[in-house]
Motif scaffolding. Structure first.
Motif, mmCIF file in Angstrom:
data_model
loop_
_atom_site.group_PDB
_atom_site.id
_atom_site.type_symbol
_atom_site.label_atom_id
_atom_site.label_comp_id
_atom_site.label_asym_id
_atom_site.label_seq_id
_atom_site.Cartn_x
_atom_site.Cartn_y
_atom_site.Cartn_z
ATOM 1 N N LEU A 118 0.833 -1.214 0.000
ATOM 2 C CA LEU A 118 0.000 0.000 0.000
ATOM 3 C C LEU A 118 0.864 1.260 0.000
ATOM 4 C CD1 LEU A 118 -2.822 -0.901 2.555
ATOM 5 C CD2 LEU A 118 -3.111 -0.455 0.114
ATOM 6 N N HIS A 119 1.911 1.276 0.805
ATOM 7 C CA HIS A 119 2.780 2.451 0.878
ATOM 8 C C HIS A 119 3.573 2.612 -0.421
ATOM 9 C CE1 HIS A 119 6.138 5.010 2.532
ATOM 10 N NE2 HIS A 119 5.052 5.720 2.709
ATOM 11 N N ARG A 120 4.062 1.501 -0.974
ATOM 12 C CA ARG A 120 4.777 1.577 -2.264
ATOM 13 C C ARG A 120 3.877 2.148 -3.349
ATOM 14 N NH1 ARG A 120 7.425 -3.087 -0.615
ATOM 15 N NH2 ARG A 120 5.830 -4.455 -1.431
ATOM 16 N N ARG A 121 2.616 1.711 -3.361
ATOM 17 C CA ARG A 121 1.676 2.213 -4.370
ATOM 18 C C ARG A 121 1.474 3.714 -4.215
ATOM 19 N NH1 ARG A 121 -3.993 0.072 -3.932
ATOM 20 N NH2 ARG A 121 -2.841 -1.828 -3.555
ATOM 21 N N PHE A 122 1.353 4.182 -2.973
ATOM 22 C CA PHE A 122 1.221 5.625 -2.763
ATOM 23 C C PHE A 122 2.458 6.358 -3.297
ATOM 24 C CE2 PHE A 122 2.459 9.295 -0.179
ATOM 25 C CZ PHE A 122 1.464 10.173 -0.573
ATOM 26 N N SER A 130 -3.192 15.552 -5.050
ATOM 27 C CA SER A 130 -3.004 17.001 -4.967
ATOM 28 C C SER A 130 -1.857 17.326 -4.008
ATOM 29 C CB SER A 130 -4.290 17.677 -4.463
ATOM 30 O OG SER A 130 -4.501 17.351 -3.092
ATOM 31 N N GLY A 131 -1.324 18.528 -4.137
ATOM 32 C CA GLY A 131 -0.277 18.980 -3.222
ATOM 33 C C GLY A 131 -0.751 18.951 -1.784
ATOM 34 N N GLU A 132 -2.019 19.236 -1.565
ATOM 35 C CA GLU A 132 -2.579 19.206 -0.200
ATOM 36 C C GLU A 132 -2.468 17.800 0.388
ATOM 37 O OE1 GLU A 132 -6.644 20.643 2.069
ATOM 38 O OE2 GLU A 132 -6.789 20.001 -0.016
ATOM 39 N N TRP A 133 -2.827 16.765 -0.395
ATOM 40 C CA TRP A 133 -2.739 15.396 0.093
ATOM 41 C C TRP A 133 -1.287 14.957 0.237
ATOM 42 C CZ3 TRP A 133 -6.074 12.745 2.694
ATOM 43 C CH2 TRP A 133 -7.432 12.999 2.545
ATOM 44 N N ARG A 134 -0.431 15.357 -0.688
ATOM 45 C CA ARG A 134 0.987 14.982 -0.570
ATOM 46 C C ARG A 134 1.590 15.602 0.684
ATOM 47 N NH1 ARG A 134 0.998 16.354 -6.081
ATOM 48 N NH2 ARG A 134 2.379 18.128 -5.683
ATOM 49 N N SER A 135 1.255 16.855 0.977
ATOM 50 C CA SER A 135 1.778 17.520 2.179
ATOM 51 C C SER A 135 1.213 16.916 3.454
ATOM 52 C CB SER A 135 1.459 19.015 2.142
ATOM 53 O OG SER A 135 2.161 19.640 1.100
ATOM 54 N N ALA A 136 -0.024 16.441 3.385
ATOM 55 C CA ALA A 136 -0.662 15.872 4.577
ATOM 56 C C ALA A 136 -0.163 14.459 4.889
ATOM 57 C CB ALA A 136 -2.183 15.849 4.399
#
Length: 195
Positions: A118-122, A130-136
């Protein structure tokens, strides 16, 4: 009715049932969906409906999932839901026999492999968010020096905190507040190690 508590697994049969990689994927997918049919889950895991139905019945035999009430069925397919908030496996429950230890270890390895995937896929798909999700998103490691009792207390506090957020999210969704919500995987490990 789904229990709001974790199901404590103490028997060999249930450990073996859940350590099967496809069953664990189905359990996770059903937990995220909250309710689903075998056809819906088969699409998610890219497997034949007949195979998914078989494995769902195996999960149900061990009371890990149950038939969802209140869904209008067309007579051909059942709706399923998890039978508890989640599962927990405690060392004191599985150290009795070598078979219990081996089954618990097999489940731990299955979970670790799937969580890593799951983490590799992310990471592979992070630019699609979005940048918001990447930053979060969170990727942290802490190395505190704790006693066994402190580690146990930390786990209980983290569990309570995550349940608080999940309960709030479920209530918001039931009220129709789904804007901006995504499924979020939170993986946190805490274990002793020797450098």
């Amino acid at each position: 009715m789904t229990s709001q508590e974790n199901r404590r697994i103490t028997d060999l049969g249930t450990l073996k049932a859940l350590s099967h990689p496809l069953r664990m994927r189905l359990y996770r997918a059903l937990f995220v969906a909250r309710t689903a049919t075998a056809s819906q889950l088969a699409d998610q895991v890219d497997e034949a409906v007949s195979l998914v139905s078989y494995h769902l019945r195996k999960l149900a035999e061990h009371d890990l999932i149950e038939e969802a009430r209140g869904h209008s069925a067309d007579g051909r397919e059942r709706w399923w839901q998890p039978s508890s908030y989640g599962v927990s496996i405690r060392d004191e429950d599985v150290r009795g026999t070598p078979e219990l230890v081996a089954a618990s270890d097999a489940l731990g390895r299955t979970l670790n492999d799937q969580r890593s995937e799951l983490h590799r896929r992310f990471l592979d798909e992070r630019l699609t968010w979005s940048g918001e999700w990447r930053s979060a998103s969170i990727s942290s490691e802490w190395l505190p020096r704790l006693t066994a009792a402190e580690l146990a207390a930390l786990g209980e506090e983290l569990d309570a905190l995550l349940k608080k957020y999940d309960t709030q999210a479920r209530a918001a969704e039931q009220a129709g507040d789904t804007e901006g919500r995504e499924n979020v995987a939170v993986h946190l490990y805490g274990f002793p190690y020797r450098p």
